[in-house]
Design an enzyme around this catalytic site. Structure first.
Site, PDB file in Angstrom:
ATOM      1  N   TYR A  15       0.953  -1.059   0.094  1.00 51.02           N
ATOM      2  CA  TYR A  15       0.147   0.059   0.002  1.00 51.02           C
ATOM      3  C   TYR A  15       0.846   1.381  -0.062  1.00 51.02           C
ATOM      4  CZ  TYR A  15      -3.738  -3.267   1.526  1.00 51.02           C
ATOM      5  OH  TYR A  15      -4.529  -4.256   1.553  1.00 51.02           O
ATOM      6  N   HIS A  20      -4.239   6.202  -1.401  1.00 47.70           N
ATOM      7  CA  HIS A  20      -4.976   6.340  -0.047  1.00 47.70           C
ATOM      8  C   HIS A  20      -3.781   6.590   1.064  1.00 47.70           C
ATOM      9  CE1 HIS A  20      -8.860   6.011   1.631  1.00 47.70           C
ATOM     10  NE2 HIS A  20      -8.792   4.715   1.931  1.00 47.70           N
ATOM     11  N   PHE A  66      -4.776   0.122   9.903  1.00 53.72           N
ATOM     12  CA  PHE A  66      -5.422   0.104   8.697  1.00 53.72           C
ATOM     13  C   PHE A  66      -6.541   1.211   8.735  1.00 53.72           C
ATOM     14  CE2 PHE A  66      -3.552  -4.089   8.141  1.00 53.72           C
ATOM     15  CZ  PHE A  66      -3.109  -3.998   6.715  1.00 53.72           C
ATOM     16  N   ASN A  68      -9.649   1.950   7.803  1.00 49.35           N
ATOM     17  CA  ASN A  68     -10.860   1.975   8.304  1.00 49.35           C
ATOM     18  C   ASN A  68     -11.085   1.954   9.843  1.00 49.35           C
ATOM     19  OD1 ASN A  68     -11.266   1.723   5.691  1.00 49.35           O
ATOM     20  ND2 ASN A  68     -12.431  -0.140   5.910  1.00 49.35           N
ATOM     21  N   ASN A 114     -13.368   6.529   4.927  1.00 44.20           N
ATOM     22  CA  ASN A 114     -13.444   5.749   6.094  1.00 44.20           C
ATOM     23  C   ASN A 114     -12.520   5.891   7.224  1.00 44.20           C
ATOM     24  OD1 ASN A 114     -15.766   4.234   5.063  1.00 44.20           O
ATOM     25  ND2 ASN A 114     -14.363   2.756   3.793  1.00 44.20           N
TER      26      ASN A 114
END
Length: 204
Positions: A15, A20, A66, A68, A114
């Site tokens: 990632y 993001h 993470f 969320n 989120n």
């Protein structure tokens, strides 16, 4: 004044370079700028740096929970050190802003992000600052998740890095609580918005 700077993203090499993770890119740049290295602190579910500027303690936080569930990390540190929500700034990727532009905002909706959604829930309020780093929109809502979890083009990555560098210039104002000055520094340093291509009339 801002006492806690947070950068949002997802942990893991897969990632690291995705849109993001623009918040991670910013907090890493701030860590370098302040010479305050981030180190793992399991108590706050992330990487943390603590430094003193002008006699005041400042925290940097990179949640490793993470995206969320980022609020778990933010709330843990903010509550333990009695940092009020309006003393928190969260840097995050923003679909509704083009790459190369960045906006400072206080409060308001999470707009479907989120990471912000969970911070809202964990802090019990939306009254905190956001640094909205433009990553652009794919143009189709169904493609949003795929878009933010992919790497930007080289051109867009350079534009995002440039806006991150510009936003760092507002940090002294943010630390001093001069939020209007910080907003002006961030918003007036934007590159001109690209003009749409001119329509050419067909030849007879």
């Amino acid at each position: 004044m801002i006492k806690l700077f947070v950068g949002l993203g997802n942990p893991g090499a897969e990632y690291e370079a995705t849109r993001h993770n623009a918040g991670f890119w910013w907090i890493d740049a701030l860590s370098r700028e302040l010479q305050a290295p981030l180190t793992l602190d399991k108590s706050y579910h992330g990487q943390v740096a603590r430094t003193t500027l002008n006699g005041k303690t400042v925290w940097l936080l990179k949640p490793l929970t993470f995206m969320n569930v980022s609020g778990k990390s933010v709330a843990a540190l903010a509550r333990f050190f009695k940092i009020a929500p309006d003393e928190v700034l969260v840097a995050h990727d923003e679909l509704d802003i083009v790459p190369g532009q960045v906006k400072l905002k206080f409060g308001g909706s999470h707009a479907g992000h989120n990471g912000l959604r969970d911070i809202h829930a964990q802090l019990g309020t939306d009254d905190y600052w956001r640094l909205r780093i433009g990553v652009g929109h794919p143009g189709v809502k169904a493609e949003v998740i795929n878009w933010v979890l992919k790497k930007p083009s080289q051109e867009h990555r350079v534009a995002i890095e440039e806006c991150i560098d510009r936003a760092l210039k507002a940090v002294p104002a943010l630390l001093a609580g001069e939020m209007e000055k910080a907003t002006m520094l961030i918003h007036t340093s934007q590159p001109p918005r690209p003009k749409p291509p001119r329509r050419t009339e067909p030849e007879d």
